[in-house]
Motif scaffolding. Structure first.
Motif, PDB file in Angstrom:
ATOM      1  N   TYR A  33     -45.026  21.503  -9.075  1.00  0.00           N
ATOM      2  CA  TYR A  33     -45.519  20.404 -10.006  1.00  0.00           C
ATOM      3  C   TYR A  33     -45.738  20.631 -11.484  1.00  0.00           C
ATOM      4  O   TYR A  33     -45.699  19.676 -12.021  1.00  0.00           O
ATOM      5  N   ALA A  34     -45.943  21.696 -11.591  1.00  0.00           N
ATOM      6  CA  ALA A  34     -46.386  22.318 -12.988  1.00  0.00           C
ATOM      7  C   ALA A  34     -45.734  23.591 -13.138  1.00  0.00           C
ATOM      8  O   ALA A  34     -45.278  24.223 -12.176  1.00  0.00           O
ATOM      9  N   ARG A  35     -46.244  24.361 -14.388  1.00  0.00           N
ATOM     10  CA  ARG A  35     -45.758  25.519 -14.431  1.00  0.00           C
ATOM     11  C   ARG A  35     -46.441  26.409 -13.435  1.00  0.00           C
ATOM     12  O   ARG A  35     -47.472  26.375 -13.141  1.00  0.00           O
ATOM     13  N   THR A  36     -45.517  27.334 -12.812  1.00  0.00           N
ATOM     14  CA  THR A  36     -45.961  28.036 -11.765  1.00  0.00           C
ATOM     15  C   THR A  36     -45.425  29.665 -11.904  1.00  0.00           C
ATOM     16  O   THR A  36     -44.080  29.764 -12.170  1.00  0.00           O
ATOM     17  N   VAL A  37     -46.344  30.536 -11.611  1.00  0.00           N
ATOM     18  CA  VAL A  37     -46.154  32.003 -11.877  1.00  0.00           C
ATOM     19  C   VAL A  37     -45.908  32.513 -10.304  1.00  0.00           C
ATOM     20  O   VAL A  37     -46.799  32.016  -9.591  1.00  0.00           O
ATOM     21  N   PHE A  38     -45.108  33.295  -9.937  1.00  0.00           N
ATOM     22  CA  PHE A  38     -44.604  33.996  -8.754  1.00  0.00           C
ATOM     23  C   PHE A  38     -44.485  35.311  -8.613  1.00  0.00           C
ATOM     24  O   PHE A  38     -44.343  36.070  -9.700  1.00  0.00           O
ATOM     25  N   GLU A  56     -42.765  42.828   2.151  1.00  0.00           N
ATOM     26  CA  GLU A  56     -42.880  43.893   2.744  1.00  0.00           C
ATOM     27  C   GLU A  56     -42.088  45.183   2.115  1.00  0.00           C
ATOM     28  O   GLU A  56     -42.683  46.139   2.158  1.00  0.00           O
ATOM     29  N   THR A  57     -40.979  44.775   1.613  1.00  0.00           N
ATOM     30  CA  THR A  57     -40.037  45.784   1.024  1.00  0.00           C
ATOM     31  C   THR A  57     -40.446  46.175  -0.416  1.00  0.00           C
ATOM     32  O   THR A  57     -39.835  47.122  -0.858  1.00  0.00           O
ATOM     33  N   LEU A  58     -41.408  45.435  -1.060  1.00  0.00           N
ATOM     34  CA  LEU A  58     -41.682  45.706  -2.398  1.00  0.00           C
ATOM     35  C   LEU A  58     -40.614  45.572  -3.357  1.00  0.00           C
ATOM     36  O   LEU A  58     -40.492  46.451  -4.401  1.00  0.00           O
ATOM     37  N   THR A  59     -39.579  44.692  -3.131  1.00  0.00           N
ATOM     38  CA  THR A  59     -38.474  44.427  -4.052  1.00  0.00           C
ATOM     39  C   THR A  59     -38.922  43.603  -5.347  1.00  0.00           C
ATOM     40  O   THR A  59     -38.359  43.319  -6.236  1.00  0.00           O
ATOM     41  N   LEU A  60     -40.003  43.002  -5.044  1.00  0.00           N
ATOM     42  CA  LEU A  60     -40.586  41.805  -5.779  1.00  0.00           C
ATOM     43  C   LEU A  60     -41.666  42.385  -6.726  1.00  0.00           C
ATOM     44  O   LEU A  60     -42.424  43.293  -6.438  1.00  0.00           O
ATOM     45  N   SER A  61     -41.784  42.034  -7.840  1.00  0.00           N
ATOM     46  CA  SER A  61     -42.698  42.570  -8.959  1.00  0.00           C
ATOM     47  C   SER A  61     -44.139  41.944  -8.499  1.00  0.00           C
ATOM     48  O   SER A  61     -43.922  40.640  -7.884  1.00  0.00           O
ATOM     49  N   ARG A  62     -45.152  42.452  -9.197  1.00  0.00           N
ATOM     50  CA  ARG A  62     -46.356  41.836  -9.152  1.00  0.00           C
ATOM     51  C   ARG A  62     -46.351  40.469  -9.745  1.00  0.00           C
ATOM     52  O   ARG A  62     -46.776  39.357  -9.204  1.00  0.00           O
ATOM     53  N   THR A  63     -45.681  40.547 -10.736  1.00  0.00           N
ATOM     54  CA  THR A  63     -45.538  39.214 -11.628  1.00  0.00           C
ATOM     55  C   THR A  63     -43.913  38.989 -11.780  1.00  0.00           C
ATOM     56  O   THR A  63     -43.498  39.653 -12.602  1.00  0.00           O
ATOM     57  N   HIS A  64     -43.139  38.269 -10.822  1.00  0.00           N
ATOM     58  CA  HIS A  64     -41.837  38.308 -10.813  1.00  0.00           C
ATOM     59  C   HIS A  64     -41.239  37.248 -11.868  1.00  0.00           C
ATOM     60  O   HIS A  64     -40.506  37.579 -12.681  1.00  0.00           O
ATOM     61  N   PHE A  65     -41.576  36.078 -11.571  1.00  0.00           N
ATOM     62  CA  PHE A  65     -40.907  35.123 -12.293  1.00  0.00           C
ATOM     63  C   PHE A  65     -41.747  34.031 -12.596  1.00  0.00           C
ATOM     64  O   PHE A  65     -42.778  33.735 -12.072  1.00  0.00           O
ATOM     65  N   GLU A  66     -41.243  32.904 -13.188  1.00  0.00           N
ATOM     66  CA  GLU A  66     -42.106  31.769 -13.587  1.00  0.00           C
ATOM     67  C   GLU A  66     -41.167  30.404 -13.653  1.00  0.00           C
ATOM     68  O   GLU A  66     -39.962  30.561 -14.076  1.00  0.00           O
ATOM     69  N   LEU A  67     -41.748  29.255 -13.193  1.00  0.00           N
ATOM     70  CA  LEU A  67     -40.779  28.102 -13.171  1.00  0.00           C
ATOM     71  C   LEU A  67     -41.529  27.209 -14.108  1.00  0.00           C
ATOM     72  O   LEU A  67     -42.700  27.119 -13.923  1.00  0.00           O
ATOM     73  N   VAL A  68     -40.814  26.641 -15.101  1.00  0.00           N
ATOM     74  CA  VAL A  68     -41.396  25.843 -16.069  1.00  0.00           C
ATOM     75  C   VAL A  68     -40.323  24.622 -16.035  1.00  0.00           C
ATOM     76  O   VAL A  68     -39.486  24.399 -16.393  1.00  0.00           O
ATOM     77  N   PRO A  69     -41.666  23.429 -15.956  1.00  0.00           N
ATOM     78  CA  PRO A  69     -40.749  22.188 -16.171  1.00  0.00           C
ATOM     79  C   PRO A  69     -40.493  21.706 -17.459  1.00  0.00           C
ATOM     80  O   PRO A  69     -41.250  22.212 -18.368  1.00  0.00           O
ATOM     81  N   LEU A  70     -39.343  21.025 -17.724  1.00  0.00           N
ATOM     82  CA  LEU A  70     -38.988  20.998 -19.029  1.00  0.00           C
ATOM     83  C   LEU A  70     -39.188  19.502 -19.400  1.00  0.00           C
ATOM     84  O   LEU A  70     -39.521  18.548 -18.800  1.00  0.00           O
ATOM     85  N   GLU A  71     -39.490  19.599 -20.844  1.00  0.00           N
ATOM     86  CA  GLU A  71     -40.130  18.017 -21.264  1.00  0.00           C
ATOM     87  C   GLU A  71     -39.127  17.086 -21.070  1.00  0.00           C
ATOM     88  O   GLU A  71     -39.436  15.879 -20.620  1.00  0.00           O
ATOM     89  N   ALA A  72     -37.814  17.144 -21.040  1.00  0.00           N
ATOM     90  CA  ALA A  72     -36.704  16.181 -20.996  1.00  0.00           C
ATOM     91  C   ALA A  72     -36.448  15.820 -19.545  1.00  0.00           C
ATOM     92  O   ALA A  72     -35.521  15.274 -19.231  1.00  0.00           O
ATOM     93  N   GLY A  73     -37.205  16.640 -18.745  1.00  0.00           N
ATOM     94  CA  GLY A  73     -36.915  16.465 -17.129  1.00  0.00           C
ATOM     95  C   GLY A  73     -36.098  18.009 -16.696  1.00  0.00           C
ATOM     96  O   GLY A  73     -35.670  18.497 -17.626  1.00  0.00           O
ATOM     97  N   GLY A  74     -36.210  18.234 -15.603  1.00  0.00           N
ATOM     98  CA  GLY A  74     -35.618  19.403 -15.160  1.00  0.00           C
ATOM     99  C   GLY A  74     -36.595  20.619 -15.287  1.00  0.00           C
ATOM    100  O   GLY A  74     -37.579  20.437 -15.309  1.00  0.00           O
ATOM    101  N   LEU A  75     -36.050  21.625 -14.897  1.00  0.00           N
ATOM    102  CA  LEU A  75     -36.696  22.989 -14.669  1.00  0.00           C
ATOM    103  C   LEU A  75     -35.965  24.209 -15.350  1.00  0.00           C
ATOM    104  O   LEU A  75     -34.817  24.227 -15.013  1.00  0.00           O
ATOM    105  N   ALA A  76     -36.800  25.048 -15.505  1.00  0.00           N
ATOM    106  CA  ALA A  76     -36.159  26.434 -15.889  1.00  0.00           C
ATOM    107  C   ALA A  76     -36.996  27.644 -15.272  1.00  0.00           C
ATOM    108  O   ALA A  76     -38.195  27.537 -14.865  1.00  0.00           O
ATOM    109  N   VAL A  77     -36.082  28.423 -15.024  1.00  0.00           N
ATOM    110  CA  VAL A  77     -37.014  29.914 -14.745  1.00  0.00           C
ATOM    111  C   VAL A  77     -36.939  30.767 -15.896  1.00  0.00           C
ATOM    112  O   VAL A  77     -36.088  30.948 -16.657  1.00  0.00           O
ATOM    113  N   ILE A  78     -37.957  31.670 -15.881  1.00  0.00           N
ATOM    114  CA  ILE A  78     -38.096  32.811 -16.748  1.00  0.00           C
ATOM    115  C   ILE A  78     -38.571  34.129 -15.867  1.00  0.00           C
ATOM    116  O   ILE A  78     -39.352  33.984 -15.113  1.00  0.00           O
TER     117      ILE A  78
END
Length: 124
Positions: A33-38, A56-78
């Motif tokens: 629904y909003a800016r979300t950190v995974f 369980e395999t620890l291939t993800l980082s503690r803070t791995h990525f973020e999804l950001v809604p865009l003002e014009a609609g849509g979504l971006a990943v960082i």
């Protein structure tokens, strides 16, 4: 707010304002629904939701990525400077996400993150 993807199964509850639906490699689905950190234990960011991911395999980082809604609609990943990075797979092309930069997502994109992956359905 902290979420754990483990108890989510089947069709997620959809409220108004949904920006994207994510389908994880284990079949679990969730709405964004909003800016979300995974990540495994993501850093809390002001104004952002937080989703804790099992890995369980620890291939993800503690803070791995973020999804950001865009003002014009849509979504971006960082990519939040993760150790194993993120690759966006669109059709037959696989493009690594540059850490710290926004990569605009399209419906059907697959994000590969370490040993995990998810598909994105962008809601317009």
């Amino acid at each position: 707010m902290i979420f754990d993807t483990a108890p989510l199964a089947g069709v997620p509850e959809i409220r108004s304002g949904v920006r994207a639906l994510l389908t994880w490699d284990d079949g679990r689905r969730m709405a964004v629904y909003a800016r979300t950190v995974f990540g495994r234990d993501p850093s809390r960011a002001a104004g952002a939701e937080v989703v804790v991911l099992r890995d369980e395999t620890l291939t993800l980082s503690r803070t791995h990525f973020e999804l950001v809604p865009l003002e014009a609609g849509g979504l971006a990943v960082i990519d939040r400077a993760s150790m194993n990075g993120i690759v966006v797979v669109r059709a037959d092309a696989a493009v690594p996400v540059v850490p710290g930069e926004r990569t605009v997502l399209r419906s059907g994109d697959r994000l590969e993150l370490g040993d995990r992956w998810l598909t994105v359905e962008v809601v317009r």
